[in-house]
Design a protein around this motif. Structure first.
Motif, mmCIF file in Angstrom:
data_model
loop_
_atom_site.group_PDB
_atom_site.id
_atom_site.type_symbol
_atom_site.label_atom_id
_atom_site.label_comp_id
_atom_site.label_asym_id
_atom_site.label_seq_id
_atom_site.Cartn_x
_atom_site.Cartn_y
_atom_site.Cartn_z
ATOM 1 N N MET A 110 -69.562 17.784 19.933
ATOM 2 C CA MET A 110 -69.058 18.755 18.974
ATOM 3 C C MET A 110 -67.573 18.962 19.223
ATOM 4 S SD MET A 110 -72.255 21.236 19.748
ATOM 5 C CE MET A 110 -72.824 20.156 21.062
ATOM 6 N N GLY A 111 -66.884 19.576 18.263
ATOM 7 C CA GLY A 111 -65.482 19.899 18.468
ATOM 8 C C GLY A 111 -64.609 19.438 17.326
ATOM 9 N N ASP A 112 -63.310 19.293 17.619
ATOM 10 C CA ASP A 112 -62.362 18.853 16.601
ATOM 11 C C ASP A 112 -62.759 17.476 16.083
ATOM 12 O OD1 ASP A 112 -61.076 21.172 17.308
ATOM 13 O OD2 ASP A 112 -59.475 20.184 18.434
ATOM 14 N N GLU A 113 -62.655 17.288 14.788
ATOM 15 C CA GLU A 113 -63.176 16.056 14.182
ATOM 16 C C GLU A 113 -62.547 14.802 14.777
ATOM 17 O OE1 GLU A 113 -63.786 14.051 9.745
ATOM 18 O OE2 GLU A 113 -62.986 16.076 9.942
ATOM 19 N N ALA A 114 -61.228 14.830 15.001
ATOM 20 C CA ALA A 114 -60.556 13.633 15.509
ATOM 21 C C ALA A 114 -61.027 13.300 16.926
ATOM 22 C CB ALA A 114 -59.042 13.825 15.490
ATOM 23 N N LEU A 124 -69.956 22.520 14.184
ATOM 24 C CA LEU A 124 -69.805 23.854 14.761
ATOM 25 C C LEU A 124 -69.555 24.837 13.617
ATOM 26 C CD1 LEU A 124 -67.622 23.227 17.964
ATOM 27 C CD2 LEU A 124 -70.090 23.673 17.838
ATOM 28 N N PRO A 125 -70.601 25.246 12.927
ATOM 29 C CA PRO A 125 -70.427 26.104 11.753
ATOM 30 C C PRO A 125 -69.777 27.440 12.112
ATOM 31 C CG PRO A 125 -72.635 25.156 11.822
ATOM 32 C CD PRO A 125 -72.004 24.894 13.144
ATOM 33 N N ASP A 126 -68.761 27.822 11.350
ATOM 34 C CA ASP A 126 -68.027 29.049 11.640
ATOM 35 C C ASP A 126 -68.919 30.286 11.588
ATOM 36 O OD1 ASP A 126 -65.645 27.700 12.039
ATOM 37 O OD2 ASP A 126 -65.019 27.879 9.948
ATOM 38 N N GLU A 127 -69.941 30.275 10.719
ATOM 39 C CA GLU A 127 -70.771 31.468 10.582
ATOM 40 C C GLU A 127 -71.554 31.802 11.851
ATOM 41 O OE1 GLU A 127 -73.183 28.031 8.697
ATOM 42 O OE2 GLU A 127 -71.089 28.701 8.766
ATOM 43 N N GLY A 160 -71.603 25.603 21.751
ATOM 44 C CA GLY A 160 -70.324 24.970 21.453
ATOM 45 C C GLY A 160 -69.337 25.939 20.839
ATOM 46 N N VAL A 161 -69.812 26.805 19.952
ATOM 47 C CA VAL A 161 -68.943 27.822 19.342
ATOM 48 C C VAL A 161 -68.406 28.763 20.415
ATOM 49 C CG1 VAL A 161 -68.927 29.812 17.789
ATOM 50 C CG2 VAL A 161 -70.023 27.689 17.068
ATOM 51 N N PHE A 162 -69.240 29.121 21.389
ATOM 52 C CA PHE A 162 -68.788 29.953 22.503
ATOM 53 C C PHE A 162 -67.643 29.263 23.248
ATOM 54 C CE2 PHE A 162 -68.786 31.255 26.906
ATOM 55 C CZ PHE A 162 -68.929 32.636 26.858
ATOM 56 N N LEU A 163 -67.825 28.015 23.599
ATOM 57 C CA LEU A 163 -66.795 27.304 24.361
ATOM 58 C C LEU A 163 -65.501 27.158 23.575
ATOM 59 C CD1 LEU A 163 -68.897 24.469 26.067
ATOM 60 C CD2 LEU A 163 -68.100 26.605 27.077
ATOM 61 N N ARG A 164 -65.618 27.018 22.267
ATOM 62 C CA ARG A 164 -64.422 26.858 21.421
ATOM 63 C C ARG A 164 -63.472 28.047 21.559
ATOM 64 N NH1 ARG A 164 -65.606 25.876 15.168
ATOM 65 N NH2 ARG A 164 -66.297 28.053 15.370
#
Length: 515
Positions: free
Chosen positions: A408-412, A433-436, A462-466
């Motif tokens: 997961m993460g930034d697309e690139a 990683l859905p923003d909602e 993953g959203v937590f780590l972001r």
């Protein structure tokens, strides 16, 4: 010749006729055809091939991946044994992809523990083929015997009870028979394969170690030992330094154990690096769940909760041994998650490195807490990209099973990971990683809660780590299932620690070096 100091198995290239190889075992390939099974191997006599094809049906051969049969070689070969290893179906062009070659070589080598010398004569028409066969052979030549107490426990006895083959010992010498034996690029591929296999084996050894031996301070010592002779600089922060540095996640998770947490930084810095890569690894040396105690069944596998840190350490070591022109810094986030009178409690609030506060709602969601500290520390050094790798969630296995990891993460950056995985033979699947989902991490008292709703647990982690990477390009690799094989061995993958992630991370670094 590969560097013999890196592996107990020496691997060389040879262009001799395989039937003339005076070895304990000769490995050739099989694959299914419309008429049955075909046998493939460089320069095999047609009469031998015809005989093996004839025997395929009574032997129950299908040519499928992971299918291995061992036969007496007879007068047709100088070898004592003939090993038939399944390659699976050919591609549309009639050839085998590199992962099929890698897996077939590894499966054969696993079956040959105890043999001294082996020749592998699988189809190799390119340097990529040679590299895959060499990698598979070395990855398959792995045994873990640290806790075997007597020689008799390692020996397969003969029918009369006399000592027989030492089945704990991988083959000492392997020849890869190929027409490219004198090709300089093929020789370089073998050298790389030896370094790569040593890195994977090093990670496997750490994962397989008993948690009473591999606790945070011991892991830090293992890191110091692993980097000797590489020029890698090691920095270790102990309990007091972590408190002083504001590493609330590591301190909170580790405070329930008598063996305190550590943050280990391993930095490889070549002159004029083309890129700066940071890798953060989860290193929970044993995860009981803490106060939110895990159920007993399956807890023994929680010694593997440090697989991410093991992969990070040995990826950095491999990058240094290869002399890659990329600066690689690894962060090993080490703690033991135990229940005790001093353990953190549900509803405790931690202040992470960087100042973010986190309400602990479940002490078994501890990996993200130590990783958050590591991610902040890594991004403070302003790398070009940061990757984290962790056995983070059971939800990863629900979504993708035991053999496919998630990214997961930034697309690139996510694309870099999947490309590297595809090139090196590991399976990583891109996830969103859905923003909602960020709303499910709201806390009534702190900036964040350490868990959200039940659904999408892998993505929520993953959203937590972001939240802890800022604007740094980033990807998160969840290897919960693939890191520890609780089932039977397959291909070049043993039971127990697998070393997953090393090949993908190293492949990504190599791709950046080649830009």
């Amino acid at each position: 010749m590969a560097d013999l100091s890196l592996s107990p198995t020496a691997l060389t290239l040879s262009d001799q006729n395989p039937v003339d190889a005076k070895v304990d075992a000769l490995v050739v390939g099989t694959h299914p055809t419309a008429d049955g099974v075909a046998v493939v191997g460089a320069d095999l006599p047609p009469a031998l091939v015809d005989e093996l094809v004839r025997l395929a049906k009574p032997l129950g051969l299908a040519g499928a991946a992971d299918e291995v049969r061992t036969l007496p070689a007879g007068a047709a070969c100088a070898a004592d044994l003939l090993v038939l290893t399944g390659l699976g179906a050919t591609g549309a062009d009639g050839t085998f992809d590199t992962e099929a070659l890698r897996r077939a070589a590894g499966a054969a080598m696993r079956s040959l523990a105890g043999s001294s010398t082996v020749a592998v004569a699988l189809p190799s028409t390119s340097v990529a083929d040679v590299a895959a066969i060499a990698e598979g052979a070395l990855l398959g030549a792995y045994t873990y015997t640290r806790y075997r107490s007597t020689a008799s426990s390692k020996v397969r006895r003969s029918d009369d009870g006399a000592p027989g083959t030492d089945v704990s010992r991988p083959p000492a010498a392997v020849e890869v028979v190929t027409p490219l034996a004198d090709d300089a690029d093929a020789e370089a591929a073998v050298e790389r394969a030896a370094i790569l296999a040593a890195a994977v084996h090093g990670a496997r050894d750490l994962v397989n170690a008993a948690p009473n031996d591999l606790f945070p301070a011991a892991f830090a010592d293992a890191a110091k030992a692993a980097v000797k002779g590489t020029g890698i600089k090691v920095t270790v922060l102990d309990d007091k330094q972590l408190v002083a540095g504001g590493y609330g996640g590591l301190v909170g998770v580790g405070q329930g154990s008598t063996r305190g947490p550590r943050l280990v930084k391993v930095a490889y810095t070549p002159p004029k690096p083309a890129s700066k890569v940071a890798i953060v690894g989860k290193g929970i040396t044993f995860d009981s769940g803490g106060i939110s105690l895990k159920p007993g069944p399956g807890m023994e596998a929680m010694k593997s909760d440090m697989s991410g840190a093991a992969a990070v350490l040995h990826t950095v070591v491999a990058a240094a041994r290869l002399g890659l022109p990329v600066a690689v810094t690894g962060w090993l986030c080490l703690a033991e998650n135990m229940p005790s009178g001093s353990a953190q409690r549900p509803s405790d609030v931690l202040t992470m490195r960087g100042g973010t506060t986190v309400e602990v709602l479940n002490t078994d969601a501890e990996g993200r807490l130590v990783m958050a500290d590591g991610l902040v520390a890594a991004t403070e050094e302003e790398p070009d990209v940061v990757l984290d790798i962790a056995t983070l969630t059971g939800a990863q296995m629900v979504a993708l099973g035991r053999r496919v990891s998630a990214v997961m993460g930034d697309e690139a950056v996510r694309g870099e990971v999947t490309a590297a995985a595809a090139a090196t033979g590991e399976q990583f699947w891109p996830m969103p990683l859905p923003d909602e989902l960020r709303a499910t991490l709201k806390s009534k008292v702190a900036d964040l809660a350490n868990i959200g709703e039940r659904w999408g647990g892998m993505l929520i982690a993953g959203v937590f780590l972001r939240e802890f990477v800022g604007s740094t390009p980033w990807a998160h690799l969840d290897i919960a299932g693939p890191a520890f094989n609780e089932k039977s061995a397959f291909g070049y993958t043993p039971a127990g620690g697998t070393g997953v992630g090393v090949r993908t991370l190293l492949g990504l670094i190599e791709a950046r070096a080649a830009r």
